[in-house]
Design an enzyme around this catalytic site. Structure first.
Site, PDB file in Angstrom:
ATOM      1  N   TYR A   1      24.987 -13.441  28.093  1.00 26.93           N
ATOM      2  CA  TYR A   1      24.657 -14.452  29.108  1.00 26.93           C
ATOM      3  C   TYR A   1      25.862 -14.610  30.022  1.00 26.93           C
ATOM      4  O   TYR A   1      26.997 -14.732  29.558  1.00 26.93           O
ATOM      5  CB  TYR A   1      24.319 -15.794  28.436  1.00 26.93           C
ATOM      6  CG  TYR A   1      24.000 -16.908  29.404  1.00 26.93           C
ATOM      7  CD1 TYR A   1      22.933 -16.814  30.292  1.00 26.93           C
ATOM      8  CD2 TYR A   1      24.782 -18.066  29.441  1.00 26.93           C
ATOM      9  CE1 TYR A   1      22.645 -17.850  31.186  1.00 26.93           C
ATOM     10  CE2 TYR A   1      24.489 -19.109  30.323  1.00 26.93           C
ATOM     11  CZ  TYR A   1      23.417 -18.996  31.188  1.00 26.93           C
ATOM     12  OH  TYR A   1      23.133 -20.014  32.064  1.00 26.93           O
TER      13      TYR A   1
ATOM     14  N   ASP B   1      33.875 -11.380  30.385  1.00 23.78           N
ATOM     15  CA  ASP B   1      33.425 -12.751  30.585  1.00 23.78           C
ATOM     16  C   ASP B   1      33.978 -13.558  29.407  1.00 23.78           C
ATOM     17  O   ASP B   1      33.433 -13.529  28.302  1.00 23.78           O
ATOM     18  CB  ASP B   1      31.896 -12.794  30.639  1.00 23.78           C
ATOM     19  CG  ASP B   1      31.376 -14.213  30.843  1.00 23.78           C
ATOM     20  OD1 ASP B   1      32.140 -15.165  30.588  1.00 23.78           O
ATOM     21  OD2 ASP B   1      30.208 -14.362  31.240  1.00 23.78           O
TER      22      ASP B   1
ATOM     23  N   LYS C   1      34.705 -23.333  30.515  1.00 27.13           N
ATOM     24  CA  LYS C   1      34.633 -24.143  29.286  1.00 27.13           C
ATOM     25  C   LYS C   1      35.982 -24.715  28.806  1.00 27.13           C
ATOM     26  O   LYS C   1      36.427 -25.702  29.354  1.00 27.13           O
ATOM     27  CB  LYS C   1      33.933 -23.340  28.189  1.00 27.13           C
ATOM     28  CG  LYS C   1      32.482 -22.956  28.619  1.00 27.13           C
ATOM     29  CD  LYS C   1      31.557 -22.823  27.478  1.00 27.13           C
ATOM     30  CE  LYS C   1      30.237 -22.178  27.891  1.00 27.13           C
ATOM     31  NZ  LYS C   1      29.107 -23.062  27.933  1.00 27.13           N
TER      32      LYS C   1
HETATM   33  C1  LIG Z   1      29.626 -16.122  28.392  1.00 26.07           C
HETATM   34  C2  LIG Z   1      29.140 -17.095  29.425  1.00 26.07           C
HETATM   35  N1  LIG Z   1      29.303 -16.795  30.719  1.00 26.07           N
HETATM   36  C3  LIG Z   1      28.903 -17.635  31.687  1.00 26.07           C
HETATM   37  C4  LIG Z   1      28.313 -18.831  31.385  1.00 26.07           C
HETATM   38  C5  LIG Z   1      27.886 -19.762  32.465  1.00 26.07           C
HETATM   39  O1  LIG Z   1      28.777 -20.832  32.514  1.00 26.07           O
HETATM   40  P1  LIG Z   1      28.346 -22.229  33.186  1.00 26.07           P
HETATM   41  O2  LIG Z   1      27.332 -22.848  32.280  1.00 26.07           O
HETATM   42  O3  LIG Z   1      29.636 -22.984  33.264  1.00 26.07           O
HETATM   43  O4  LIG Z   1      27.789 -21.902  34.524  1.00 26.07           O
HETATM   44  C6  LIG Z   1      28.135 -19.197  30.046  1.00 26.07           C
HETATM   45  C7  LIG Z   1      27.524 -20.479  29.683  1.00 26.07           C
HETATM   46  O5  LIG Z   1      27.289 -20.806  28.558  1.00 26.07           O
HETATM   47  C8  LIG Z   1      28.544 -18.288  29.040  1.00 26.07           C
HETATM   48  O6  LIG Z   1      28.364 -18.556  27.746  1.00 26.07           O
END
Ligand SMILES: Cc1ncc(COP(=O)(O)O)c(C=O)c1O
Length: 457
Positions: A148, A251, A279
């Site tokens: 994700y 990521d 986060k």
């Molecule tokens: C690995 C990863 N990348 C990107 C995102 C997207 O982040 P945001 O919810 O701050 O837009 C998330 C959200 O949980 C994530 O787990």
């Protein structure tokens, strides 16, 4: 632990009904709640939170992960209050905090020489992918099935295809949109791979190598439960991208500032070209970032590729990140010792408790993040989950849901979806660990008894 007596969520339900009149679906982010479990939040402190019915929970969801120091960490809250009362909130000028947070971040994250701030992980990932496409002059991004990277049209593909189906379609490199409303043409800019599968990645590079701008990967796949990289897999990704002139994007929205101060790249010693972070960086305040080598970030520096945002690098977010990073740097040994020790004990203890009760499971964790996969009837005899396909073949939604319900009643909260993961904060202590393990033993027995009574175990 909850007080004796009937466990009801009456006040939560009534509040949720009121909220859902004006807020579509009653929540402003999909899958935040589970149908039938509309738990409304009252307040949080440290490792715990309280719902509006007065139940107290040990929290292993932690706002989806930002609360690395727990709820309402005093030093972070104080820094933000001081910033907004003495300086304001949004300036859209450069200021000292840009320098202070930027410098700390660059010192901490090995692959980052230069950085740009953003507001969310979704934004940071979109910016990183655009940067990789601009740098290489190529179009396709390879991302993992079951990974994700936010909800954007460009990345919200093949997240959990067929997750509730008994007959999942076989894996294909063709992406599948994970929401209605995403233009099919966006899928042409993506390829889907299986995490931890080298042959699969080699096949994609053989076929599409000249078009691949980047491999975008959570270095520890943390959106299909919790799946660590197989030994050598991240090194393999580093090599194959380099060989083919593509970039490697980590990521680290979940893993950054969590599995180690410098993220998974510090833990495994594999340095990507671009990193996205969010986060834990804000300790509960909304901030994200993407960064990389000076050469790649040069495109941003020269404004050859567009990245922007009214609220990027606002004072609130930077004041929070500044103190978060300072605390992590000053107390790194102590904090990560705690996260790793408690993480390992919980991970092991929860798995053992469930196994002793007769619930076959696999628990996988890296430091302060882990997940328990319960085996469904007839599940293959796996010793570990290596990717989304394994998780799909192995995981029982029903047993997970029952375990979640029993834990909730005993005052332990983790995300109610069977492919999310558990987060630990530095605020969790010995008492939390003890109570969680006691609750897990009781909950597992209760689930096993239910299943036996129904002839399912
Ligand atoms: C690995 C990863 N990348 C990107 C995102 C997207 O982040 P945001 O919810 O701050 O837009 C998330 C959200 O949980 C994530 O787990």
């Amino acid at each position: 632990m909850q007080a004796e007596g009937r466990f009801t969520l009456d006040k939560s339900r009534a509040m949720f009904e009121r909220i859902a009149k004006s807020i579509a679906g009653g929540e402003s982010s999909y899958a935040r709640l589970k149908k039938g479990l509309e738990l409304c939040f009252d307040r949080g402190q440290g490792s715990r939170f309280w719902d509006v019915d007065g139940h107290e929970y040990i929290d292993y969801s932690l706002g989806y992960g930002p609360l690395i120091f727990g709820h309402n960490p005093p030093e972070v809250t104080a820094a933000v209050v001081e910033a907004i009362t003495t300086r304001g909130s949004v300036a859209t000028f450069p200021y000292d905090l840009d320098y202070e947070v930027g410098e700390q971040l660059v010192q901490m994250v090995p692959g980052v020489d230069q950085v740009r701030f953003a507001n969310s992980g979704t934004e940071a990932t979109m910016a990183a992918a655009r940067l990789a496409r601009a740098y290489t002059g190529r179009t396709k991004i390879v991302q993992m099935e079951g990974g994700y990277h936010g909800f954007s049209d460009t990345h919200y593909w093949s997240i959990h295809p067929d997750v509730y189906s008994d007959n999942p379609a076989p894996y294909s490199p063709e992406p599948r949109p994970s929401s209605r409303g995403i233009p099919p043409s966006y899928g042409e800019a993506l390829l889907i791979a299986q995490y931890n599968d080298r042959e699969n990645m080699e096949m994609l590079f053989d076929r599409y190598g000249d078009d691949i701008a980047a491999v975008l990967v959570e270095p520890i796949q943390a959106n299909s439960g919790l799946i660590p990289p197989e030994p050598g897999y991240l090194e393999f990704l580093r090599d194959i991208t380099r060989q083919h002139g593509a970039l490697l994007i980590f990521d680290e929205v979940i893993t950054g500032f969590r599995v180690a101060p410098g993220g998974a790249q510090e833990l495994y010693g594999v340095i990507p070209d671009i990193t996205t972070m969010a986060k834990a960086l804000g300790g509960g305040f909304p901030i994200a970032a993407f960064g990389g080598s000076e050469e790649v970030m040069g495109l941003e520096a020269r404004n050859e590729v567009m990245h922007g945002g009214t609220y990027t690098a606002n004072l609130v977010a930077l004041a929070a990140a500044n103190v978060v990073l300072r605390i992590m740097r000053e107390r790194r040994e102590e904090l990560w010792d705690r996260l790793n020790t408690y993480g390992a004990r919980l991970c092991q203890g929860i798995g053992d408790a469930c196994r002793e009760a007769g619930l076959r499971n696999i628990v996988q964790g890296v430091g302060p993040i882990w997940h328990i996969f319960f085996a469904k009837p007839g599940a293959p005899d796996l010793d570990r989950i290596r990717n989304y396909r394994d998780a799909l073949a192995y995981s029982s939604v029903e047993i997970f849901d029952r375990f979640h319900d029993q834990m909730l009643r005993r005052g332990v909260y983790f995300h109610p979806y069977h492919l999310e993961r558990w987060f630990l904060s530095t605020a969790h202590d010995e008492r939390d660990v003890q109570e969680t393990l006691e609750a897990a033993a009781e909950a597992a027995e209760a689930v096993a008894a239910e299943l036996r009574a129904e002839g399912k175990l």
